[in-house]
Motif scaffolding. Structure first.
Motif, short mmCIF file in Angstrom:
data_model
loop_
_atom_site.label_atom_id
_atom_site.label_comp_id
_atom_site.label_asym_id
_atom_site.label_seq_id
_atom_site.Cartn_x
_atom_site.Cartn_y
_atom_site.Cartn_z
N THR A 1 0.82 -1.21 0.00
CA THR A 1 0.00 0.00 0.00
C THR A 1 0.85 1.27 0.00
OG1 THR A 1 -0.09 -0.09 2.41
CG2 THR A 1 -1.89 -1.13 1.22
N ARG A 2 2.13 1.14 -0.26
CA ARG A 2 2.99 2.31 -0.11
C ARG A 2 2.98 3.23 -1.32
NH1 ARG A 2 8.21 -1.01 1.26
NH2 ARG A 2 7.12 -2.36 -0.20
N GLY A 3 2.76 2.68 -2.52
CA GLY A 3 2.76 3.52 -3.71
C GLY A 3 4.16 4.05 -4.02
N PRO A 4 4.25 5.09 -4.86
CA PRO A 4 5.57 5.61 -5.25
C PRO A 4 6.19 6.52 -4.20
CG PRO A 4 3.86 6.90 -6.30
CD PRO A 4 3.16 5.78 -5.56
N ARG B 1 2.82 9.96 -17.48
CA ARG B 1 3.57 10.98 -16.74
C ARG B 1 4.60 10.33 -15.81
NH1 ARG B 1 3.55 15.26 -19.74
NH2 ARG B 1 1.46 15.88 -20.36
N ALA B 2 4.23 9.22 -15.20
CA ALA B 2 5.17 8.53 -14.32
C ALA B 2 6.35 7.98 -15.11
CB ALA B 2 4.45 7.41 -13.58
N ARG B 3 6.06 7.42 -16.28
CA ARG B 3 7.14 6.87 -17.11
C ARG B 3 8.12 7.97 -17.53
NH1 ARG B 3 4.10 4.44 -20.37
NH2 ARG B 3 4.10 5.91 -22.11
N ARG B 4 7.60 9.12 -17.89
CA ARG B 4 8.46 10.25 -18.25
C ARG B 4 9.30 10.72 -17.06
NH1 ARG B 4 7.90 13.26 -22.89
NH2 ARG B 4 8.65 15.08 -21.73
N ALA B 5 8.77 10.52 -15.85
CA ALA B 5 9.50 10.93 -14.65
C ALA B 5 10.48 9.85 -14.18
CB ALA B 5 8.52 11.26 -13.54
N GLY B 6 10.48 8.70 -14.87
CA GLY B 6 11.41 7.63 -14.54
C GLY B 6 10.94 6.71 -13.44
N ILE B 7 9.63 6.69 -13.18
CA ILE B 7 9.10 5.78 -12.17
C ILE B 7 7.92 5.02 -12.75
CG2 ILE B 7 9.80 7.27 -10.26
CD1 ILE B 7 6.87 8.09 -9.96
N LYS B 8 7.38 4.09 -11.97
CA LYS B 8 6.24 3.30 -12.40
C LYS B 8 5.16 3.40 -11.34
CE LYS B 8 4.90 -1.33 -13.98
NZ LYS B 8 5.37 -2.73 -14.22
N THR B 9 4.01 3.94 -11.71
CA THR B 9 2.88 3.98 -10.78
C THR B 9 1.60 4.16 -11.58
OG1 THR B 9 2.08 4.90 -8.68
CG2 THR B 9 2.81 6.49 -10.34
N ARG B 10 0.47 4.15 -10.87
CA ARG B 10 -0.86 4.29 -11.46
C ARG B 10 -1.65 5.25 -10.58
NH1 ARG B 10 -4.00 0.26 -8.60
NH2 ARG B 10 -2.63 -0.84 -7.16
N PRO B 11 -2.85 5.66 -10.98
CA PRO B 11 -3.59 6.61 -10.14
C PRO B 11 -3.78 6.15 -8.70
CG PRO B 11 -4.61 6.46 -12.30
CD PRO B 11 -3.53 5.41 -12.27
N HIS B 12 -4.14 4.87 -8.51
CA HIS B 12 -4.36 4.40 -7.14
C HIS B 12 -3.05 4.33 -6.36
CE1 HIS B 12 -7.94 3.34 -4.96
NE2 HIS B 12 -7.30 2.40 -4.30
N GLY B 13 -1.93 4.23 -7.08
CA GLY B 13 -0.64 4.27 -6.41
C GLY B 13 -0.39 5.62 -5.76
N LEU B 14 -0.84 6.70 -6.42
CA LEU B 14 -0.71 8.03 -5.83
C LEU B 14 -1.60 8.15 -4.59
CD1 LEU B 14 -0.66 10.20 -9.07
CD2 LEU B 14 1.25 9.76 -7.53
N ARG B 15 -2.78 7.55 -4.65
CA ARG B 15 -3.65 7.54 -3.46
C ARG B 15 -3.00 6.75 -2.33
NH1 ARG B 15 -8.86 7.71 -1.25
NH2 ARG B 15 -9.56 5.77 -0.30
N HIS B 16 -2.44 5.58 -2.66
CA HIS B 16 -1.72 4.80 -1.66
C HIS B 16 -0.61 5.63 -1.01
CE1 HIS B 16 -3.87 1.24 -2.43
NE2 HIS B 16 -3.15 0.74 -3.41
N ALA B 17 0.18 6.30 -1.86
CA ALA B 17 1.31 7.09 -1.35
C ALA B 17 0.82 8.20 -0.43
CB ALA B 17 2.09 7.68 -2.52
#
Length: 289
Positions: A98-101, A221-237
């Motif tokens: 549940t940590r996200g990026p 946007r995450a790929r361009r920033a060099g990471i991997k996440t999804r919308p719910h990952g931002l909520r998790h974070a």
């Protein structure tokens, strides 16, 4: 149910129809209920066995069985039958991570769009702010209209997951600033708060940005920033960060996350503190010989 849930149930029932060899939804319902509860449960058990053979995740299996149970429940509510399905789902372990990026990943996504004057990137930056700063779900975000935003008051009206009545959220100053820039680029015309853009980069007047569009946007946007996440990952974070900043105040963070149950937040808190792992170390060390 939300549009996203309705679409998922439609796909699930279509899969069940294919399993039965049924021509359409009406034949699926007939096959399911005309033989009585014993026959219906036998069909459902056979379908569950097929799902297991296919190697589907427990959460997917449970959702597909839930769709069938809902269909039977609707038939009972309509007076067609007096019984329900009794088939149980598979044991699933939700929220494994549940940590996200994390805060750093969120900051990287924002920095990737920093300073841009392109309307699409101004829009995307506002979306990322809402997903993290307010821990919005993408379905909640996609439903927003311009009329839901009150910049002078600094509030946003949302219809939360599974809720009938909207609720008013207060915007942090950073989120408010990002939305102000977006409204300047968007214009004041009524309609969806976030519209889609065509290939030429022009904003569509009628094209609401869908949950699927938000999903793809965040991945891009995450790929361009060099990471991997999804919308719910931002909520998790965001929720994990909220627990960290409040010292694990579950009541306060439950208000922030709008979870119905604090038990879900306990999983976040355990992942945040790794308390289970620390206790395991203590137990093992105490028993060391």
């Amino acid at each position: 149910l939300s549009e996203h849930t309705r679409q998922a149930y439609t796909r699930d029932l279509s899969d069940f129809a294919r399993h039965l060899g049924a021509a359409d939804s009406l034949e699926t319902l007939r096959r399911l209920i005309e033989g009585g509860p014993a026959e219906a449960n036998t069909l459902a058990l056979d379908y569950k066995a097929d799902l297991l053979r296919r190697g589907l995740a427990p959460s997917t299996i449970n959702r597909r069985l839930a769709a069938i149970r809902s269909l039977v429940k609707l038939a009972r509510t309509s007076g067609l039958i007096p019984w329900d399905l009794s088939i149980r789902g598979e044991k699933a372990q939700p929220y494994r991570d549940t940590r996200g990026p994390g805060r750093t990943g969120y900051q990287k996504i924002l920095r990737e769009m920093e300073g841009s004057r392109r309307p699409r990137e101004i829009r995307d930056r506002a979306i990322v702010h809402l997903l993290y700063d307010l821990a919005l779900r993408r379905g909640e975000l996609a439903r927003l209209d311009l009329s839901d935003l009150d910049l002078p008051a600094g509030t946003l009206r949302i219809l939360g997951k599974g809720r009938r009545e909207p609720e008013i959220l207060t915007l942090p100053e950073e989120t408010k600033a990002a939305l102000s820039r977006w409204i300047e680029a968007r214009g004041a015309a009524a309609g969806p708060l976030f519209r889609n853009y065509d290939r030429a980069g022009k904003q569509s007047r009628d094209g609401r940005l869908t949950p699927e569009g938000i999903y793809k946007l965040v991945l891009y946007r995450a790929r361009r920033a060099g990471i991997k996440t999804r919308p719910h990952g931002l909520r998790h974070a965001a929720i994990t960060e909220a627990l960290e900043l409040t010292g694990g105040n579950l009541a306060a963070v439950q208000d922030f996350s709008r979870h119905r149950s604090s038990e879900i937040l306990r999983r976040y808190d355990d992942n945040r503190g790794r308390r289970g792992a620390e206790v395991a170390k203590l137990v093992a060390k105490a028993a060391a010989v």
